[in-house]
Scaffold this motif. Sequence first.
Motif, PDB file in Angstrom:
ATOM      1  N   THR A   7       0.061  28.311  -1.399  1.00 42.18           N
ATOM      2  CA  THR A   7      -1.074  29.208  -1.576  1.00 42.18           C
ATOM      3  C   THR A   7      -0.670  30.384  -2.445  1.00 42.18           C
ATOM      4  O   THR A   7      -1.396  30.792  -3.332  1.00 42.18           O
ATOM      5  CB  THR A   7      -1.593  29.689  -0.212  1.00 42.18           C
ATOM      6  OG1 THR A   7      -2.011  28.552   0.541  1.00 42.18           O
ATOM      7  CG2 THR A   7      -2.762  30.637  -0.373  1.00 42.18           C
ATOM      8  N   ASP A  11      -2.393  31.411  -5.864  1.00 46.63           N
ATOM      9  CA  ASP A  11      -2.881  32.767  -6.129  1.00 46.63           C
ATOM     10  C   ASP A  11      -2.257  33.342  -7.400  1.00 46.63           C
ATOM     11  O   ASP A  11      -2.937  33.988  -8.193  1.00 46.63           O
ATOM     12  CB  ASP A  11      -2.591  33.687  -4.941  1.00 46.63           C
ATOM     13  CG  ASP A  11      -3.431  33.343  -3.719  1.00 46.63           C
ATOM     14  OD1 ASP A  11      -4.456  32.649  -3.868  1.00 46.63           O
ATOM     15  OD2 ASP A  11      -3.040  33.760  -2.608  1.00 46.63           O
ATOM     16  N   THR A  14      -3.847  31.640 -10.386  1.00 48.04           N
ATOM     17  CA  THR A  14      -5.208  32.159 -10.561  1.00 48.04           C
ATOM     18  C   THR A  14      -5.168  33.528 -11.232  1.00 48.04           C
ATOM     19  O   THR A  14      -5.931  33.798 -12.166  1.00 48.04           O
ATOM     20  CB  THR A  14      -5.926  32.239  -9.202  1.00 48.04           C
ATOM     21  OG1 THR A  14      -5.974  30.929  -8.627  1.00 48.04           O
ATOM     22  CG2 THR A  14      -7.336  32.775  -9.348  1.00 48.04           C
ATOM     23  N   ASP A  39      -4.752  19.459  -3.408  1.00 48.28           N
ATOM     24  CA  ASP A  39      -5.522  20.687  -3.219  1.00 48.28           C
ATOM     25  C   ASP A  39      -6.600  20.774  -4.304  1.00 48.28           C
ATOM     26  O   ASP A  39      -6.292  20.898  -5.493  1.00 48.28           O
ATOM     27  CB  ASP A  39      -4.583  21.899  -3.313  1.00 48.28           C
ATOM     28  CG  ASP A  39      -5.292  23.219  -3.069  1.00 48.28           C
ATOM     29  OD1 ASP A  39      -6.498  23.325  -3.328  1.00 48.28           O
ATOM     30  OD2 ASP A  39      -4.622  24.160  -2.620  1.00 48.28           O
ATOM     31  N   ARG A  41      -8.735  23.113  -5.186  1.00 50.58           N
ATOM     32  CA  ARG A  41      -8.757  24.351  -5.971  1.00 50.58           C
ATOM     33  C   ARG A  41      -7.661  24.341  -7.030  1.00 50.58           C
ATOM     34  O   ARG A  41      -7.881  24.740  -8.172  1.00 50.58           O
ATOM     35  CB  ARG A  41      -8.589  25.572  -5.058  1.00 50.58           C
ATOM     36  CG  ARG A  41      -9.816  25.856  -4.226  1.00 50.58           C
ATOM     37  CD  ARG A  41      -9.622  27.024  -3.261  1.00 50.58           C
ATOM     38  NE  ARG A  41      -8.983  28.163  -3.891  1.00 50.58           N
ATOM     39  CZ  ARG A  41      -8.101  28.950  -3.277  1.00 50.58           C
ATOM     40  NH1 ARG A  41      -7.727  28.708  -2.047  1.00 50.58           N
ATOM     41  NH2 ARG A  41      -7.574  29.986  -3.905  1.00 50.58           N
ATOM     42  N   ALA A  44      -8.603  21.891  -9.796  1.00 53.23           N
ATOM     43  CA  ALA A  44      -9.638  22.452 -10.671  1.00 53.23           C
ATOM     44  C   ALA A  44      -9.037  23.484 -11.624  1.00 53.23           C
ATOM     45  O   ALA A  44      -9.358  23.501 -12.817  1.00 53.23           O
ATOM     46  CB  ALA A  44     -10.750  23.081  -9.835  1.00 53.23           C
ATOM     47  N   LEU A  45      -8.154  24.322 -11.104  1.00 52.00           N
ATOM     48  CA  LEU A  45      -7.507  25.311 -11.961  1.00 52.00           C
ATOM     49  C   LEU A  45      -6.633  24.629 -13.005  1.00 52.00           C
ATOM     50  O   LEU A  45      -6.610  25.024 -14.172  1.00 52.00           O
ATOM     51  CB  LEU A  45      -6.684  26.294 -11.121  1.00 52.00           C
ATOM     52  CG  LEU A  45      -5.980  27.400 -11.904  1.00 52.00           C
ATOM     53  CD1 LEU A  45      -6.962  28.218 -12.746  1.00 52.00           C
ATOM     54  CD2 LEU A  45      -5.208  28.301 -10.955  1.00 52.00           C
ATOM     55  N   ASN A  72     -15.828  17.437  -2.423  1.00 50.90           N
ATOM     56  CA  ASN A  72     -15.642  18.595  -1.539  1.00 50.90           C
ATOM     57  C   ASN A  72     -16.913  19.437  -1.518  1.00 50.90           C
ATOM     58  O   ASN A  72     -16.911  20.591  -1.963  1.00 50.90           O
ATOM     59  CB  ASN A  72     -14.457  19.438  -2.017  1.00 50.90           C
ATOM     60  CG  ASN A  72     -13.153  18.687  -1.990  1.00 50.90           C
ATOM     61  OD1 ASN A  72     -12.525  18.596  -0.947  1.00 50.90           O
ATOM     62  ND2 ASN A  72     -12.775  18.104  -3.121  1.00 50.90           N
ATOM     63  N   ASN A  75     -17.219  23.207  -0.536  1.00 56.43           N
ATOM     64  CA  ASN A  75     -16.510  24.213  -1.317  1.00 56.43           C
ATOM     65  C   ASN A  75     -17.304  24.551  -2.589  1.00 56.43           C
ATOM     66  O   ASN A  75     -17.056  23.983  -3.653  1.00 56.43           O
ATOM     67  CB  ASN A  75     -15.100  23.715  -1.676  1.00 56.43           C
ATOM     68  CG  ASN A  75     -14.242  24.784  -2.292  1.00 56.43           C
ATOM     69  OD1 ASN A  75     -14.728  25.811  -2.736  1.00 56.43           O
ATOM     70  ND2 ASN A  75     -12.949  24.540  -2.333  1.00 56.43           N
ATOM     71  N   ARG A  77     -17.069  26.986  -4.490  1.00 58.45           N
ATOM     72  CA  ARG A  77     -16.241  27.596  -5.539  1.00 58.45           C
ATOM     73  C   ARG A  77     -15.927  26.606  -6.659  1.00 58.45           C
ATOM     74  O   ARG A  77     -15.819  26.989  -7.817  1.00 58.45           O
ATOM     75  CB  ARG A  77     -14.926  28.092  -4.961  1.00 58.45           C
ATOM     76  CG  ARG A  77     -15.009  29.400  -4.292  1.00 58.45           C
ATOM     77  CD  ARG A  77     -13.635  29.854  -3.910  1.00 58.45           C
ATOM     78  NE  ARG A  77     -13.710  31.129  -3.243  1.00 58.45           N
ATOM     79  CZ  ARG A  77     -12.671  31.862  -2.968  1.00 58.45           C
ATOM     80  NH1 ARG A  77     -11.462  31.438  -3.305  1.00 58.45           N
ATOM     81  NH2 ARG A  77     -12.797  33.011  -2.359  1.00 58.45           N
ATOM     82  N   LEU A  78     -15.767  25.356  -6.290  1.00 61.49           N
ATOM     83  CA  LEU A  78     -15.465  24.349  -7.316  1.00 61.49           C
ATOM     84  C   LEU A  78     -16.617  24.239  -8.302  1.00 61.49           C
ATOM     85  O   LEU A  78     -16.403  24.090  -9.509  1.00 61.49           O
ATOM     86  CB  LEU A  78     -15.179  22.999  -6.664  1.00 61.49           C
ATOM     87  CG  LEU A  78     -13.929  22.952  -5.779  1.00 61.49           C
ATOM     88  CD1 LEU A  78     -13.869  21.638  -5.020  1.00 61.49           C
ATOM     89  CD2 LEU A  78     -12.685  23.168  -6.614  1.00 61.49           C
ATOM     90  N   VAL A  81     -16.476  27.202 -10.594  1.00 56.40           N
ATOM     91  CA  VAL A  81     -15.440  27.015 -11.613  1.00 56.40           C
ATOM     92  C   VAL A  81     -16.008  26.198 -12.776  1.00 56.40           C
ATOM     93  O   VAL A  81     -15.768  26.515 -13.952  1.00 56.40           O
ATOM     94  CB  VAL A  81     -14.186  26.332 -11.013  1.00 56.40           C
ATOM     95  CG1 VAL A  81     -13.219  25.902 -12.100  1.00 56.40           C
ATOM     96  CG2 VAL A  81     -13.506  27.251 -10.023  1.00 56.40           C
TER      97      VAL A  81
END
Length: 107
Positions: A7, A11, A14, A39, A41, A44-45, A72, A75, A77-78, A81
Amino acid sequence: MADTASTSKLDQATWLARRQRWRKAGRVIALSLSDQPDDPRALALSATIDAELKRITTDDALAIIDDLAARNPDNPRLRVVACSLLAKAGRLDEAISRLRSITSEIQ
């Protein structure tokens, strides 16, 4: 302990991506994915970073992120993004339309 480190790497990546330090972000997200390869996130990043570095096309990155968002649905946030990627690519109408869809579902 690996989850905390992963994580933390996510972070960091990101943070770097938000500052458009794409190459460094790419190295850090690779470390995060080595700990947690599934994961969404981080994946996707990673797709976003690869598109920014021209390793893949924006459409390919968008397909990856849309697939992650579909797998997902809890979520949002995806999906955001994906909207950000569309906006960066100059596809503002599509980005706005998708954002409106997200906000109407949340309300």
